[in-house]
Write a protein that holds these residues in place. Structure first.
Motif, short mmCIF file in Angstrom:
data_model
loop_
_atom_site.label_atom_id
_atom_site.label_comp_id
_atom_site.label_asym_id
_atom_site.label_seq_id
_atom_site.Cartn_x
_atom_site.Cartn_y
_atom_site.Cartn_z
N TRP A 82 0.85 -1.19 0.00
CA TRP A 82 0.00 0.00 0.00
C TRP A 82 0.89 1.24 0.00
O TRP A 82 2.00 1.20 0.51
CB TRP A 82 -0.90 0.03 1.23
CG TRP A 82 -1.85 -1.13 1.37
CD1 TRP A 82 -1.70 -2.19 2.20
CD2 TRP A 82 -3.08 -1.32 0.68
NE1 TRP A 82 -2.77 -3.06 2.08
CE2 TRP A 82 -3.64 -2.53 1.15
CE3 TRP A 82 -3.79 -0.59 -0.27
CZ2 TRP A 82 -4.85 -3.04 0.68
CZ3 TRP A 82 -5.00 -1.09 -0.74
CH2 TRP A 82 -5.52 -2.30 -0.26
N SER A 100 -4.88 7.29 -0.81
CA SER A 100 -6.17 7.44 -0.15
C SER A 100 -7.32 7.31 -1.15
O SER A 100 -8.47 7.15 -0.77
CB SER A 100 -6.25 8.80 0.56
OG SER A 100 -6.08 9.86 -0.36
N MET A 146 -13.01 -0.39 4.08
CA MET A 146 -12.16 -0.06 5.22
C MET A 146 -12.61 1.19 5.96
O MET A 146 -12.34 1.34 7.15
CB MET A 146 -10.70 0.13 4.75
CG MET A 146 -9.97 -1.14 4.43
SD MET A 146 -8.18 -0.83 4.33
CE MET A 146 -7.85 -1.33 2.66
N LYS A 147 -13.30 2.09 5.26
CA LYS A 147 -13.71 3.35 5.88
C LYS A 147 -14.84 3.09 6.88
O LYS A 147 -15.70 2.22 6.65
CB LYS A 147 -14.20 4.34 4.82
CG LYS A 147 -13.12 4.84 3.87
CD LYS A 147 -13.74 5.80 2.85
CE LYS A 147 -12.72 6.32 1.87
NZ LYS A 147 -13.30 7.23 0.86
N ASP A 180 -13.16 3.09 9.97
CA ASP A 180 -12.23 2.56 10.97
C ASP A 180 -12.10 1.04 10.89
O ASP A 180 -12.08 0.35 11.91
CB ASP A 180 -12.71 2.96 12.38
CG ASP A 180 -12.67 4.46 12.60
OD1 ASP A 180 -11.59 5.06 12.40
OD2 ASP A 180 -13.71 5.03 12.96
N LYS A 209 -9.49 -0.75 9.30
CA LYS A 209 -8.18 -0.92 8.68
C LYS A 209 -7.80 -2.39 8.59
O LYS A 209 -7.93 -3.14 9.56
CB LYS A 209 -7.11 -0.17 9.49
CG LYS A 209 -5.71 -0.25 8.88
CD LYS A 209 -4.70 0.50 9.72
CE LYS A 209 -4.26 -0.33 10.93
NZ LYS A 209 -3.45 -1.50 10.50
N VAL A 222 -2.28 -2.90 5.99
CA VAL A 222 -2.04 -1.46 5.88
C VAL A 222 -1.26 -1.00 7.11
O VAL A 222 -1.68 -1.22 8.25
CB VAL A 222 -3.36 -0.67 5.80
CG1 VAL A 222 -3.09 0.82 5.65
CG2 VAL A 222 -4.21 -1.19 4.63
N TRP A 255 -2.10 4.34 7.01
CA TRP A 255 -3.47 4.56 7.44
C TRP A 255 -3.67 5.99 7.94
O TRP A 255 -4.69 6.63 7.64
CB TRP A 255 -3.84 3.56 8.53
CG TRP A 255 -5.26 3.64 9.02
CD1 TRP A 255 -5.69 4.13 10.21
CD2 TRP A 255 -6.43 3.23 8.31
NE1 TRP A 255 -7.06 4.05 10.30
CE2 TRP A 255 -7.54 3.49 9.14
CE3 TRP A 255 -6.65 2.66 7.05
CZ2 TRP A 255 -8.85 3.20 8.77
CZ3 TRP A 255 -7.96 2.37 6.68
CH2 TRP A 255 -9.03 2.64 7.52
N TRP A 306 -3.95 8.28 4.98
CA TRP A 306 -5.26 8.18 4.34
C TRP A 306 -6.31 8.92 5.15
O TRP A 306 -7.16 9.62 4.59
CB TRP A 306 -5.65 6.71 4.19
CG TRP A 306 -4.83 5.94 3.20
CD1 TRP A 306 -3.82 6.42 2.42
CD2 TRP A 306 -4.95 4.56 2.91
NE1 TRP A 306 -3.30 5.42 1.65
CE2 TRP A 306 -3.97 4.25 1.93
CE3 TRP A 306 -5.75 3.53 3.37
CZ2 TRP A 306 -3.79 2.97 1.41
CZ3 TRP A 306 -5.60 2.25 2.87
CH2 TRP A 306 -4.62 1.98 1.89
N LYS A 307 -6.27 8.74 6.47
CA LYS A 307 -7.27 9.36 7.34
C LYS A 307 -7.22 10.88 7.22
O LYS A 307 -8.26 11.54 7.24
CB LYS A 307 -7.05 8.93 8.79
CG LYS A 307 -7.33 7.46 9.05
CD LYS A 307 -8.82 7.19 9.21
CE LYS A 307 -9.31 7.67 10.54
NZ LYS A 307 -10.74 7.33 10.74
#
Length: 292
Positions: free
Chosen positions: A131, A136, A187-188, A190, A192, A196, A201, A204-205
């Protein structure tokens, strides 16, 4: 002497003329169908410059070099693909790599069974192998990183050399892009995956928490919940699972011994799993009535 030579020339000219007329007439109207001409009234004739009307026209997704390739090589006709017996593995080359071809829409890569699932299932492990912090979303992944995913894909898949690698690469990017989008959506916010890293992570957040990203997410959610058939009909739904409609059609062909009708395929994809006599929503039920 000149007079005799003149008569001989006229004689041979007339013989040749009637010879041509006789055989032209035989080709155009006499003999078997195999010996007939290819004019408009014959089965084999296609008309001047029209090509084969049964052959799918190439669907160009790129006005550049890809357009020239597709013009020379039309998309393979799905109807010409004969489904393999159920349980039969996809075709491979001498090294064991799975052979794939682009679908007509140039959105997915299909194996010899006309199934896109083989490529789809292989793409996720490729993502998990590496990854990227910039990833993202698929659009934010750099060309270099997308190239890395494609090179990994090539280790397990191959294609007919008449398809240029750039064409396959473009189809792979579209196929992988949809797979990537679905993976991140699961995955969104929370959930993960273990593959990853914490740093990736966190990157991406940060992107997902921006005002712009939240606005796009709200618009996409509203689109998914829209009711295209009118108020009260509910959003578009199906029970096909991860298997594509094309693959469902292939499986049904194997089960029925013939290609399913559009109505039969619609029923297959829209009945609830709990009760295979109940449609998943009003929209699909109303659509079913219109198909019969």
């Amino acid at each position: 002497m000149c007079y005799g030579f003149y008569n001989s020339c006229v004689y041979f000219f007339l013989v040749e003329y009637f010879f041509v007329i006789f055989f032209a007439d035989m080709r155009g109207s006499g003999g078997s169908s195999a010996g007939r001409g290819r004019g408009r009234d014959t089965v084999q004739g296609r008309g001047r410059g029209r090509g084969d009307p049964e052959q799918d026209a190439p669907e160009d997704s790129d006005p550049g070099a890809e357009q020239q390739v597709l013009a020379a090589r039309p998309a393979p006709r799905r109807a010409a693909r004969q489904p393999q017996p159920q349980g039969q593995p996809p075709a491979t080359d001498e090294t064991g790599r799975v052979r794939v071809t682009p679908d007509a829409a140039r959105e997915k890569l299909l194996d010899s069974r006309n199934d896109s699932g083989t490529a789809s299932r292989a793409i996720l492990p490729i993502f998990r192998s590496r990854w990227f912090a910039e990833g993202s979303s698929w659009k934010k992944i750099t060309a270099e990183h997308k190239g890395f995913y494609f090179e990994e894909f090539k280790k397990g898949f191959c294609w007919d050399p008449t398809y240029p690698e750039d064409l396959i690469r473009g189809v792979f990017y579209r196929h992988a892009g949809n797979r990537y989008k679905d993976t991140l959506h699961n995955m969104k916010p929370d959930k993960k995956e273990g593959s990853v890293s914490a740093d990736t992570w966190a990157s991406w957040k940060r992107d997902w928490d921006t005002a712009e990203a939240k606005k796009k997410s709200d618009i996409a959610r509203a689109n998914r919940m829209s009711e295209p058939s009118g108020a009260g009909t509910g959003p578009v739904r199906h029970t096909a699972g991860s298997r594509s409609a094309t693959r469902h059609k292939t499986v049904m062909t194997e089960e029925l011994g013939r290609e399913p009708t559009l109505a039969e395929l619609h029923v297959r994809l829209h009945l609830t799993k709990a009760d295979r006599t109940v449609f998943v929503d009003k929209r699909s039920k109303d659509k079913n009535v219109s198909l019969f």
